[in-house]
Design an enzyme around this catalytic site. Structure first.
Site, mmCIF file in Angstrom:
data_model
loop_
_atom_site.group_PDB
_atom_site.id
_atom_site.type_symbol
_atom_site.label_atom_id
_atom_site.label_comp_id
_atom_site.label_asym_id
_atom_site.label_seq_id
_atom_site.Cartn_x
_atom_site.Cartn_y
_atom_site.Cartn_z
ATOM 1 N N ARG A 1 -36.400 -11.472 -15.638
ATOM 2 C CA ARG A 1 -37.805 -11.069 -15.786
ATOM 3 C C ARG A 1 -38.678 -11.301 -14.553
ATOM 4 N NH1 ARG A 1 -39.683 -12.712 -21.811
ATOM 5 N NH2 ARG A 1 -40.177 -14.654 -20.745
ATOM 6 N N ASP A 2 -38.082 -11.624 -13.406
ATOM 7 C CA ASP A 2 -38.886 -11.780 -12.189
ATOM 8 C C ASP A 2 -38.052 -11.461 -10.949
ATOM 9 O OD1 ASP A 2 -41.195 -12.325 -10.738
ATOM 10 O OD2 ASP A 2 -40.770 -14.477 -10.596
#
Length: 122
Positions: free
Chosen positions: A84-85
């Site tokens: 997610r990053d």
């Protein structure tokens, strides 16, 4: 709240073992300072965002780095983890390969490949 996030990241990192995912070596606790220190393997190349760009990467090397990043993300997904990053600052160079780092924003994947939480990011 911050401690909960760090303990979750530590738990995730301890179970991972893949050449394209940064390896957690040790966790040091300093109760006097109320600090935790995460010790990772040394990746001397640093983030891919800092790769010297006077000369563009060769197509073969760019393809290899991209493949390394994909293999790391694929492994995480196989472990039911969504990073997610993903960004250049979280892709590190070391030992001739790219390794995925910084799982602080990760989430657990549900069975069908969906995130098991309502929110994403930080």
């Amino acid at each position: 709240m911050t401690h909960i996030i760090i303990y979750r990241e530590i738990a995730v990192l301890k179970k991972l073992d893949h050449p394209n995912v940064v390896k957690l070596v040790e966790v040091l606790d300093d109760p006097a300072e109320d600090q935790l220190y995460l010790v990772f393997q040394l990746l001397e190349g640093g983030p891919v965002v800092e790769v010297p760009s006077e000369q563009p990467l060769s197509e073969d090397l760019a393809r290899k780095y991209f493949r390394d990043a994909l293999l790391g993300v694929e492994y995480l997904h196989f472990q039911r983890i969504a990073h997610r990053d993903i960004k250049p600052a979280n892709l590190l160079l070391g030992d001739g390969r790219v390794q995925v780092a910084d799982l602080g924003a990760c989430g657990e994947l549900a069975a069908a490949g969906e995130l098991s939480g309502a929110t994403s990011g930080r």
